[in-house]
Design an enzyme around this catalytic site. Structure first.
Site, PDB file in Angstrom:
ATOM      1  N   HIS A   1      -9.368   9.638   2.790  1.00  0.00           N
ATOM      2  CA  HIS A   1      -8.876   8.575   1.896  1.00  0.00           C
ATOM      3  C   HIS A   1      -9.043   9.072   0.463  1.00  0.00           C
ATOM      4  O   HIS A   1     -10.078   9.629   0.119  1.00  0.00           O
ATOM      5  CB  HIS A   1      -9.671   7.285   2.121  1.00  0.00           C
ATOM      6  CG  HIS A   1      -9.003   6.072   1.551  1.00  0.00           C
ATOM      7  ND1 HIS A   1      -8.878   5.860   0.190  1.00  0.00           N
ATOM      8  CD2 HIS A   1      -8.414   5.004   2.138  1.00  0.00           C
ATOM      9  CE1 HIS A   1      -8.240   4.703  -0.005  1.00  0.00           C
ATOM     10  NE2 HIS A   1      -7.943   4.171   1.160  1.00  0.00           N
TER      11      HIS A   1
ATOM     12  N   HIS B   1     -11.941   9.531   6.469  1.00  0.00           N
ATOM     13  CA  HIS B   1     -11.691   8.093   6.614  1.00  0.00           C
ATOM     14  C   HIS B   1     -11.173   7.699   7.997  1.00  0.00           C
ATOM     15  O   HIS B   1     -11.607   6.703   8.570  1.00  0.00           O
ATOM     16  CB  HIS B   1     -10.678   7.686   5.542  1.00  0.00           C
ATOM     17  CG  HIS B   1     -10.310   6.237   5.542  1.00  0.00           C
ATOM     18  ND1 HIS B   1     -11.220   5.247   5.239  1.00  0.00           N
ATOM     19  CD2 HIS B   1      -9.133   5.601   5.784  1.00  0.00           C
ATOM     20  CE1 HIS B   1     -10.615   4.067   5.293  1.00  0.00           C
ATOM     21  NE2 HIS B   1      -9.356   4.247   5.647  1.00  0.00           N
TER      22      HIS B   1
ATOM     23  N   ARG C   1      -0.875   9.155   1.598  1.00  0.00           N
ATOM     24  CA  ARG C   1      -2.299   9.364   1.372  1.00  0.00           C
ATOM     25  C   ARG C   1      -2.693  10.837   1.253  1.00  0.00           C
ATOM     26  O   ARG C   1      -3.517  11.207   0.421  1.00  0.00           O
ATOM     27  CB  ARG C   1      -3.036   8.745   2.558  1.00  0.00           C
ATOM     28  CG  ARG C   1      -4.259   8.036   2.164  1.00  0.00           C
ATOM     29  CD  ARG C   1      -4.771   7.233   3.316  1.00  0.00           C
ATOM     30  NE  ARG C   1      -4.644   5.829   3.026  1.00  0.00           N
ATOM     31  CZ  ARG C   1      -5.191   4.877   3.769  1.00  0.00           C
ATOM     32  NH1 ARG C   1      -5.854   5.198   4.863  1.00  0.00           N
ATOM     33  NH2 ARG C   1      -5.058   3.618   3.448  1.00  0.00           N
TER      34      ARG C   1
ATOM     35  N   ARG D   1      -1.522   8.977   8.709  1.00  0.00           N
ATOM     36  CA  ARG D   1      -1.357   7.553   9.032  1.00  0.00           C
ATOM     37  C   ARG D   1      -0.899   6.750   7.826  1.00  0.00           C
ATOM     38  O   ARG D   1      -1.439   6.886   6.729  1.00  0.00           O
ATOM     39  CB  ARG D   1      -2.684   6.992   9.538  1.00  0.00           C
ATOM     40  CG  ARG D   1      -2.650   5.507   9.837  1.00  0.00           C
ATOM     41  CD  ARG D   1      -3.994   5.053  10.362  1.00  0.00           C
ATOM     42  NE  ARG D   1      -5.025   5.230   9.370  1.00  0.00           N
ATOM     43  CZ  ARG D   1      -5.490   4.261   8.585  1.00  0.00           C
ATOM     44  NH1 ARG D   1      -5.015   3.037   8.688  1.00  0.00           N
ATOM     45  NH2 ARG D   1      -6.445   4.506   7.722  1.00  0.00           N
TER      46      ARG D   1
ATOM     47  N   GLU E   1       0.862  -1.182   0.000  1.00  0.00           N
ATOM     48  CA  GLU E   1       0.000   0.000   0.000  1.00  0.00           C
ATOM     49  C   GLU E   1       0.898   1.231   0.000  1.00  0.00           C
ATOM     50  O   GLU E   1       2.119   1.130   0.168  1.00  0.00           O
ATOM     51  CB  GLU E   1      -0.951  -0.017   1.203  1.00  0.00           C
ATOM     52  CG  GLU E   1      -2.070  -1.035   1.034  1.00  0.00           C
ATOM     53  CD  GLU E   1      -3.080  -1.049   2.176  1.00  0.00           C
ATOM     54  OE1 GLU E   1      -4.265  -1.186   1.895  1.00  0.00           O
ATOM     55  OE2 GLU E   1      -2.684  -0.945   3.350  1.00  0.00           O
TER      56      GLU E   1
END
Ligand code: FAD
Ligand code: SIN
Length: 540
Positions: free
Chosen positions: A238, A347, A286, A382, A120
């Site tokens: 997100h 998110h 992100r 995060r 990811e």
């Protein structure tokens, strides 16, 4: 009012709450037992919908190690991660993940029976374990729910909401007020260890990947009880949630793992655009991908961009992403041939109740585990799939800490607490508020003014509008139903986000201020504590 007493009370039945209950039951013999309460059915939670996976820095993966994971976590966290916390969690990962496997969680394996790891954004190696392809949350919560149901030391109360934390004037937590949404009754539970595992607050935004229950209850309750609340300005948006129509407010998540397996973002002209924003392209952190998409949407005046997943190939898509394939297909999109319309959505709440790795908060006897807590692991942004890991490692540590703690109940009830309880035995007059309408107003304010790109002017506008909503909502403590309690909590949490965002005059990670685009050289956490003399004191 009815009351009961337990040695430990855990609020919330996501990964954090379920695993905390199991570990405490395994480690400690408690005379007054463990109570696990949940405002939903057991296991219904954000955890259940987790897709991409859980970080597994495990001995089964020769390409990875704790140092590498710590580096990635800190880099993504934009200078605000607590390094010691990141190290602790990375090092504990192997033991805890393998314990999850022993508890019955089935992570996906290859044809040789070896665990498979996906990639990811902002991870330097493949280290994400997954279950059922893209149904990791269901795989984990189903196994934990089964284990809790088979554990005789744990009493479960479903459809029951914690609505107030009972604290003495000396800041010692002695229990909570509960509200049963089926009977409409309030009751008291006394305990020496109250564990909030109530998840995040992303529901305060109009567009969110989170289910309805993520209304920030634990953060609001702890704030009201006088706990330190940390870094609330850092709400993670997100980048890729399914954006079928502007009316559909719940945005089904299109996992980052889809980009990890090679999918590309394109704008409405079909151009790949991520290379203009980062050399990591689709796998940039992100916050970077979210702002890039937001920028493309604004430049093109479009409600979404697109994700081309066809490059992954039909066969692999079906095996790796069965849930995403199914939901998209239900909406008329065959993801192996058609681009998926995607847009950012709120998110993950990186801020929360300031807590240590073992859940200790600034209030004795009150613990916070999982997304409700702010341990400093995530910093300002995060790293994907670190949250489930944080839930289980911190639960494990809390059980260990409590095994050395005196959990005897106090001899008599504190006078201040008696007064708090009194409020709930009085009846309240008036009809119920139309909370759906009120929540929707608040969520619009937050989305339009406290979203991906912020400014002083917009934040002040939000502050003003939220004050009006507060003045129109007359419930201060006792409410008539779950919706009213959630709305009360959402107002509190929204104010905390706005106040923290106003006070952070810089851009860092998920908090971007167009009037302060630079990052300050020193990274500081923001902390808020309720003070009766200050405007923020809302409920009491
Ligand atoms: P939750 O799982 O949200 O559980 C909170 C529980 O508390 C619920 O049972 C709720 O009903 C209960 N509750 C709330 N308030 C009260 C109250 N007042 N009284 C009683 N009960 C209450 N993270 C990853 O690491 N990997 C992923 O792949 C991933 N994918 C995600 C996909 C989606 C769609 C979403 C929304 C999140 C994802 N995340 C992922 C984030 C991750 O799922 C959460 O951070 C994590 O599950 C939080 O777990 P938790 O136990 O702290 O809270
Ligand atoms: C995802 O699958 O993209 C979500 C992962 C996460 O939020 O950690």
């Amino acid at each position: 009012m009815k009351y009961s007493k337990y040695s430990v009370v855990i609020v919330g039945s996501g990964a954090a709450g379920l695993y905390t209950a199991l570990k405490i039951s395994e480690q400690i013999r408690l005379p007054e037992g463990i109570l696990l309460i949940s405002k939903s059915a057991l296991g219904e939670s954000n955890s259940r919908y987790a897709q991409g996976g859980i970080v597994g820095v495990v001995h089964q993966n020769p390409d990875d190690n704790a140092d590498l994971h710590v580096k990635d976590t800190i880099k993504a966290g934009a200078g605000l991660c607590d390094e010691e916390t990141a190290e602790y969690i990375a090092k504990a990962s192997d033991e805890v993940i393998n314990d999850l496997i022993t508890t019955g969680v089935e992570f996906d394996k290859d044809e040789n029976g070896e665990l498979t790891f996906t990639l990811e954004a902002a991870h330097s190696v493949r280290r994400i374990l997954h279950s059922g392809g893209d149904a990791t949350g269901k795989g984990i919560t189903d196994a934990l729910v089964r284990a809790v149901q088979n554990d005789k030391n744990i009493t479960v109360m479903e459809n029951t909401m914690a609505v107030e934390v009972l604290v003495t004037a000396d800041k010692i937590c002695e229990g909570a007020i509960l509200f049963n949404k089926l009977t409409g009754e309030h009751e008291i539970v006394y305990t020496s260890a109250l564990v909030l595992a109530t998840g995040g607050a992303a529901q305060v935004y109009k567009y969110t990947t989170n289910p309805n229950g993520a209304t920030g209850d634990g953060i609001a309750l702890a704030y009201e009880a006088g706990a330190i609340i940390q870094d609330m300005e850092f709400m993670q948006f997100h980048p890729t949630a399914l954006a079928i129509s502007p009316d559909s407010k719940y945005r089904f998540l299109i996992s980052e793992a889809v980009r990890g397996e090679g999918a590309k973002l394109v704008n409405s002209k079909g151009e790949e655009f991520m290379s203009r924003y980062s050399d990591k392209r689709e796998l940039a952190p992100r916050d970077v991908v979210t702002r890039a998409i937001f920028n493309e949407m604004q430049n093109e005046n479009m409600p979404n961009v697109y994700l081309n997943a066809g490059v992954i190939g039909e066969e692999k898509l079906a095996v790796r992403f069965p849930t995403i394939s199914r939901i998209c297909s239900r909406n008329g999109i065959d993801i192996s041939t058609k681009p998926i319309p995607v847009a950012p959505a709120s998110h993950y709440t990186m801020g929360g109740i300031r807590a240590e790795v073992d859940g200790k908060t600034s209030i004795a006897g009150l613990y916070a585990i999982g997304e409700v807590a702010s341990t400093g692991l995530h910093g300002a942004n995060r790293l994907a799939s670190n949250s489930l890991l944080e839930c289980v490692v911190c639960a494990y540590e809390l059980a260990d800490y409590l095994s050395f703690t005196n959990l005897d109940s106090p001899e008599k009830i504190d006078e201040g607490i008696k007064k708090m309880i009194d409020v709930y035995s009085r009846s309240i007059s008036g009809d119920s508020y139309n909370v759906d309408e009120l929540k929707s107003k608040l969520k619009n304010i937050m989305w339009n003014n406290v979203g991906i790109i912020r400014s002083e002017q917009k934040l002040l506008e939000a502050q003003k509008e939220i004050e009006i909503l507060k003045s129109e909502f007359k419930r201060r403590r006792k409410c008539l139903n779950q919706g009213e309690y959630e709305y009360r909590n959402m107002l509190i949490v929204s104010s905390l986000i706005v106040e923290s965002a106003l006070s952070r005059k810089e851009s860092r990670g998920a908090h971007y201020r167009e009037d302060y685009p630079d990052t300050l050289p020193t990274a500081l956490h923001s902390n808020i504590v309720r003070d009766d003399d200050k405007e923020l004191a809302y409920v009491k």
